[in-house]
Scaffold this motif. Structure first.
Motif, PDB file in Angstrom:
ATOM      1  N   LEU A   3       0.819  -1.211   0.000  1.00  0.00           N
ATOM      2  CA  LEU A   3       0.000   0.000   0.000  1.00  0.00           C
ATOM      3  C   LEU A   3       0.854   1.263   0.000  1.00  0.00           C
ATOM      4  O   LEU A   3       0.479   2.266  -0.612  1.00  0.00           O
ATOM      5  CB  LEU A   3      -0.934  -0.017   1.218  1.00  0.00           C
ATOM      6  CG  LEU A   3      -1.962   1.097   1.294  1.00  0.00           C
ATOM      7  CD1 LEU A   3      -2.885   1.025   0.091  1.00  0.00           C
ATOM      8  CD2 LEU A   3      -2.749   1.005   2.574  1.00  0.00           C
ATOM      9  N   GLU A   4       2.006   1.217   0.634  1.00  0.00           N
ATOM     10  CA  GLU A   4       2.873   2.398   0.692  1.00  0.00           C
ATOM     11  C   GLU A   4       3.407   2.783  -0.686  1.00  0.00           C
ATOM     12  O   GLU A   4       3.712   3.949  -0.947  1.00  0.00           O
ATOM     13  CB  GLU A   4       4.045   2.128   1.644  1.00  0.00           C
ATOM     14  CG  GLU A   4       3.621   1.966   3.081  1.00  0.00           C
ATOM     15  CD  GLU A   4       4.766   1.505   3.971  1.00  0.00           C
ATOM     16  OE1 GLU A   4       5.860   1.204   3.451  1.00  0.00           O
ATOM     17  OE2 GLU A   4       4.553   1.451   5.192  1.00  0.00           O
ATOM     18  N   THR A   5       3.505   1.841  -1.572  1.00  0.00           N
ATOM     19  CA  THR A   5       4.001   2.119  -2.916  1.00  0.00           C
ATOM     20  C   THR A   5       2.889   2.680  -3.815  1.00  0.00           C
ATOM     21  O   THR A   5       3.136   3.545  -4.644  1.00  0.00           O
ATOM     22  CB  THR A   5       4.546   0.826  -3.558  1.00  0.00           C
ATOM     23  OG1 THR A   5       5.378   0.150  -2.625  1.00  0.00           O
ATOM     24  CG2 THR A   5       5.335   1.139  -4.805  1.00  0.00           C
ATOM     25  N   VAL A   6       1.688   2.195  -3.637  1.00  0.00           N
ATOM     26  CA  VAL A   6       0.577   2.567  -4.501  1.00  0.00           C
ATOM     27  C   VAL A   6      -0.097   3.865  -4.043  1.00  0.00           C
ATOM     28  O   VAL A   6      -0.644   4.614  -4.859  1.00  0.00           O
ATOM     29  CB  VAL A   6      -0.455   1.410  -4.550  1.00  0.00           C
ATOM     30  CG1 VAL A   6      -1.660   1.774  -5.384  1.00  0.00           C
ATOM     31  CG2 VAL A   6       0.198   0.151  -5.078  1.00  0.00           C
ATOM     32  N   PHE A   9       0.556   7.229  -5.906  1.00  0.00           N
ATOM     33  CA  PHE A   9      -0.044   7.275  -7.242  1.00  0.00           C
ATOM     34  C   PHE A   9      -1.546   7.554  -7.168  1.00  0.00           C
ATOM     35  O   PHE A   9      -2.092   8.298  -7.975  1.00  0.00           O
ATOM     36  CB  PHE A   9       0.208   5.970  -8.004  1.00  0.00           C
ATOM     37  CG  PHE A   9       1.662   5.777  -8.344  1.00  0.00           C
ATOM     38  CD1 PHE A   9       2.283   6.584  -9.276  1.00  0.00           C
ATOM     39  CD2 PHE A   9       2.402   4.790  -7.715  1.00  0.00           C
ATOM     40  CE1 PHE A   9       3.620   6.411  -9.592  1.00  0.00           C
ATOM     41  CE2 PHE A   9       3.732   4.610  -8.016  1.00  0.00           C
ATOM     42  CZ  PHE A   9       4.350   5.421  -8.951  1.00  0.00           C
ATOM     43  N   ILE A  10      -2.193   6.965  -6.192  1.00  0.00           N
ATOM     44  CA  ILE A  10      -3.626   7.215  -5.991  1.00  0.00           C
ATOM     45  C   ILE A  10      -3.843   8.679  -5.621  1.00  0.00           C
ATOM     46  O   ILE A  10      -4.770   9.329  -6.111  1.00  0.00           O
ATOM     47  CB  ILE A  10      -4.197   6.263  -4.919  1.00  0.00           C
ATOM     48  CG1 ILE A  10      -4.165   4.819  -5.432  1.00  0.00           C
ATOM     49  CG2 ILE A  10      -5.622   6.662  -4.537  1.00  0.00           C
ATOM     50  CD1 ILE A  10      -4.525   3.780  -4.387  1.00  0.00           C
ATOM     51  N   GLY A  11      -2.988   9.204  -4.765  1.00  0.00           N
ATOM     52  CA  GLY A  11      -3.087  10.612  -4.369  1.00  0.00           C
ATOM     53  C   GLY A  11      -2.885  11.551  -5.545  1.00  0.00           C
ATOM     54  O   GLY A  11      -3.616  12.532  -5.705  1.00  0.00           O
ATOM     55  N   ILE A  12      -1.903  11.274  -6.385  1.00  0.00           N
ATOM     56  CA  ILE A  12      -1.646  12.110  -7.559  1.00  0.00           C
ATOM     57  C   ILE A  12      -2.835  12.070  -8.511  1.00  0.00           C
ATOM     58  O   ILE A  12      -3.264  13.098  -9.033  1.00  0.00           O
ATOM     59  CB  ILE A  12      -0.347  11.662  -8.276  1.00  0.00           C
ATOM     60  CG1 ILE A  12       0.861  12.002  -7.412  1.00  0.00           C
ATOM     61  CG2 ILE A  12      -0.226  12.307  -9.651  1.00  0.00           C
ATOM     62  CD1 ILE A  12       2.160  11.402  -7.899  1.00  0.00           C
ATOM     63  N   PHE A  13      -3.392  10.876  -8.731  1.00  0.00           N
ATOM     64  CA  PHE A  13      -4.556  10.757  -9.607  1.00  0.00           C
ATOM     65  C   PHE A  13      -5.749  11.524  -9.037  1.00  0.00           C
ATOM     66  O   PHE A  13      -6.461  12.208  -9.777  1.00  0.00           O
ATOM     67  CB  PHE A  13      -4.928   9.287  -9.817  1.00  0.00           C
ATOM     68  CG  PHE A  13      -6.136   9.119 -10.680  1.00  0.00           C
ATOM     69  CD1 PHE A  13      -6.050   9.304 -12.049  1.00  0.00           C
ATOM     70  CD2 PHE A  13      -7.364   8.812 -10.119  1.00  0.00           C
ATOM     71  CE1 PHE A  13      -7.166   9.173 -12.854  1.00  0.00           C
ATOM     72  CE2 PHE A  13      -8.488   8.676 -10.911  1.00  0.00           C
ATOM     73  CZ  PHE A  13      -8.387   8.853 -12.283  1.00  0.00           C
ATOM     74  N   ALA A  14      -5.966  11.449  -7.734  1.00  0.00           N
ATOM     75  CA  ALA A  14      -7.091  12.156  -7.107  1.00  0.00           C
ATOM     76  C   ALA A  14      -6.927  13.667  -7.253  1.00  0.00           C
ATOM     77  O   ALA A  14      -7.886  14.376  -7.579  1.00  0.00           O
ATOM     78  CB  ALA A  14      -7.197  11.773  -5.631  1.00  0.00           C
TER      79      ALA A  14
END
Length: 95
Positions: A3-6, A9-14
């Motif tokens: 989860l720490e790696t993904v 990327f989720i934050g940037i997309f949001a």
């Protein structure tokens, strides 16, 4: 993958969605609604800066004829500037 790696990327997309994509989708819907609600007699400004009054609307090819001081010119409805036309038709404010 953990989860720490993904998570970054989720934050940037949001952030991209809420600051870039969502406002652009909203604006696109407003412009389509504006073009669909054009009627004869509306005073408009094209995106190129030409001022005129809508004389005729054609639903087959989504065009409109605008009467200017130089004569009548046929434009695509997407060439009408929503922002400038609403400012032009806004009621005058008292000072």
């Amino acid at each position: 993958m953990n989860l720490e790696t993904v998570l970054p990327f989720i934050g940037i997309f949001a952030v991209m969605y809420f600051f870039i994509l969502a406002p652009q989708i909203k604006r696109s819907k407003q412009e389509k609604k504006f073009a669909a609600e054009l009627k004869r007699g509306d005073r408009v400004i094209t995106k190129s800066g030409m001022h005129g009054k809508v004389v005729d609307l054609n639903d087959k090819d989504h065009s409109c004829v605008i009467e200017t001081l130089a004569g009548k010119i046929k434009f695509d409805r997407s060439a009408i500037s929503m922002e400038m036309s609403t400012k032009l038709n806004a009621p005058a404010t008292k000072k």
